[in-house]
Design a protein around this motif. Structure first.
Motif, PDB file in Angstrom:
ATOM      1  N   LYS A  10       0.801  -1.220   0.000  1.00 51.31           N
ATOM      2  CA  LYS A  10       0.000   0.000   0.000  1.00 51.31           C
ATOM      3  C   LYS A  10       0.837   1.275   0.000  1.00 51.31           C
ATOM      4  O   LYS A  10       0.319   2.363   0.196  1.00 51.31           O
ATOM      5  N   THR A  45      -5.864  -6.625   1.757  1.00 47.96           N
ATOM      6  CA  THR A  45      -6.835  -5.791   2.480  1.00 47.96           C
ATOM      7  C   THR A  45      -6.929  -4.406   1.841  1.00 47.96           C
ATOM      8  O   THR A  45      -6.483  -3.416   2.427  1.00 47.96           O
ATOM      9  N   PRO A  46      -7.518  -4.310   0.646  1.00 43.57           N
ATOM     10  CA  PRO A  46      -7.549  -3.030  -0.070  1.00 43.57           C
ATOM     11  C   PRO A  46      -8.423  -1.959   0.575  1.00 43.57           C
ATOM     12  O   PRO A  46      -8.302  -0.779   0.236  1.00 43.57           O
ATOM     13  N   THR A  47      -9.288  -2.329   1.512  1.00 44.68           N
ATOM     14  CA  THR A  47     -10.179  -1.341   2.134  1.00 44.68           C
ATOM     15  C   THR A  47      -9.546  -0.672   3.358  1.00 44.68           C
ATOM     16  O   THR A  47     -10.104   0.270   3.917  1.00 44.68           O
ATOM     17  N   LYS A  48      -8.370  -1.152   3.782  1.00 48.65           N
ATOM     18  CA  LYS A  48      -7.738  -0.616   4.984  1.00 48.65           C
ATOM     19  C   LYS A  48      -6.486   0.191   4.613  1.00 48.65           C
ATOM     20  O   LYS A  48      -5.547  -0.340   4.040  1.00 48.65           O
ATOM     21  N   ILE A  49      -6.521   1.474   4.960  1.00 51.66           N
ATOM     22  CA  ILE A  49      -5.384   2.358   4.708  1.00 51.66           C
ATOM     23  C   ILE A  49      -5.031   3.063   6.015  1.00 51.66           C
ATOM     24  O   ILE A  49      -5.905   3.629   6.667  1.00 51.66           O
ATOM     25  N   HIS A  50      -3.751   3.039   6.388  1.00 57.75           N
ATOM     26  CA  HIS A  50      -3.357   3.564   7.686  1.00 57.75           C
ATOM     27  C   HIS A  50      -2.299   4.672   7.594  1.00 57.75           C
ATOM     28  O   HIS A  50      -1.674   4.996   8.596  1.00 57.75           O
ATOM     29  N   LYS A  58      -4.594   3.789  -5.532  1.00 57.72           N
ATOM     30  CA  LYS A  58      -5.624   2.813  -5.899  1.00 57.72           C
ATOM     31  C   LYS A  58      -5.156   1.434  -5.449  1.00 57.72           C
ATOM     32  O   LYS A  58      -4.064   0.993  -5.818  1.00 57.72           O
ATOM     33  N   GLN A  61      -7.534  -5.940  -4.960  1.00 52.21           N
ATOM     34  CA  GLN A  61      -7.545  -7.194  -4.207  1.00 52.21           C
ATOM     35  C   GLN A  61      -6.538  -8.196  -4.774  1.00 52.21           C
ATOM     36  O   GLN A  61      -6.491  -8.442  -5.981  1.00 52.21           O
ATOM     37  N   ASP A  70      -6.906  -9.021 -10.132  1.00 49.09           N
ATOM     38  CA  ASP A  70      -8.258  -8.540  -9.896  1.00 49.09           C
ATOM     39  C   ASP A  70      -8.832  -7.942 -11.189  1.00 49.09           C
ATOM     40  O   ASP A  70      -8.138  -7.245 -11.939  1.00 49.09           O
TER      41      ASP A  70
END
Length: 325
Positions: A10, A45-50, A58, A61, A70
């Motif tokens: 990410k 885990t493409p929906t979790k950004i920290h 972008k 998955q 994907d």
């Protein structure tokens, strides 16, 4: 022209993964220069950004089956225009083979930045498996690339010996100027510091701990601090503790990022990195930026620069005797 940075991850700078740190810094710097840049990451885990970022990020998955990508990622690739250039980060990633096949069909150029993956010592790790994979997949990726980017000369030489004819360029890693208030060194004893992933063989941490214990047993002064984490952390702690009371001079600080990490760096006296093979560790560059004397192996790919600018000592042979000396 649009620039796409493609990686497994990410681009989170607050991680022990150097590729993610480099991609984040590159994309941030290019955006500040007014370039049209995006980062595309493949992750479980493409929906979790920290982490905080200003560039377009972008995430796609990661599929459970190797070599499959994907559908959303494939669609985004098909939308790319011919004035796009894709920079692929790292190697031996099956998804990249599938992606480069599509890029070739679309006549979209791509650059491969291997981050040390083709260094001879790295290739010798799981040698048979990597050799087969290289011949079947990596060879095609590299020969179809527009450019191959290396951070260390040893890796570049190794790829040339393997018969890859693609144009190659050697550009080292870099770091932004570090703005940090000066830290008052209150140490009454010399502090040696390592910062990086706790990967024992790769980073030569068995050499470092053994050499430091021997140094202490022969009357050496100081403490050794290690910043970092990894699946082998407990193994290294156990190795240190096996030396009894001498191990009291070794401190494991765990993961540290941003200013927390930089403050520990700036309060140390000597930065040590004894990798057996590597790309170009960011922490070594950060220590140099903070004017901390370096004690490093040639395999960090920093030796030429350290000698040129008299920034520390480069080990002629990366072993415990030399390191203790």
């Amino acid at each position: 022209m649009k620039i796409i940075h493609l990686l497994l991850g990410k681009a989170n700078p607050n991680t022990m993964n150097g590729v993610n740190v480099v991609v984040h810094n590159l994309a941030t710097a290019q955006l500040e220069q007014g370039l049209d840049v995006e980062v595309w990451g493949i992750t479980n885990t493409p929906t979790k950004i920290h982490h905080k970022f200003d560039y377009e990020l972008k995430l796609f998955q990661k599929k459970k089956v190797p070599f499959f990508i994907d559908t959303a990622l494939k669609e985004k690739i098909l939308e790319l225009k011919v004035d796009t250039i894709v920079q692929i980060h790292s190697a031996f990633i099956p998804e990249f083979f599938a992606i480069t096949r599509i890029l070739n069909k679309l006549s979209i150029p791509y650059v491969v930045t291997s981050h040390g993956a083709y260094d001879k010592a790295t290739m010798n790790d799981k040698k048979i498996k990597k050799s087969i994979y290289f011949k079947l997949f990596e060879y095609k990726i590299l020969n179809s690339a527009t450019l191959l980017h290396f951070m260390g000369k040893n890796e570049k030489i190794n790829i040339e010996k393997m018969g890859i004819s693609t144009k190659k360029v050697l550009i080292p890693n870099g770091v932004e100027k570090i703005n940090l208030n000066s830290v008052d060194k209150k140490n009454t004893n010399i502090t040696f510091l390592y910062c990086g992933r706790i990967a024992i063989y790769h980073k030569g941490l068995d050499l470092l701990v053994s050499a430091f214990i021997s140094y202490k047993s022969h009357g050496g002064k100081g403490i050794l601090k290690l910043i970092g984490d990894g699946p082998e952390l407990n193994v290294l702690i156990n190795q240190a503790e096996s030396f009894g009371r001498l191990s009291n001079s070794i401190q494991f600080l765990g993961k540290k990022f941003s200013n927390d990490k930089l403050e520990v760096l700036s309060s140390s006296d000597v930065f040590i990195h004894t990798s057996r093979h590597d790309g170009m560790p960011i922490a070594v560059l950060e220590a140099a930026e903070l004017s901390i004397p370096l004690l490093i192996s040639e395999e960090t790919n920093m030796g030429t620069y350290v000698r040129k600018y008299n920034a520390g000592i480069v080990l002629e042979n990366n072993n415990t005797d030399n390191l203790e000396k």
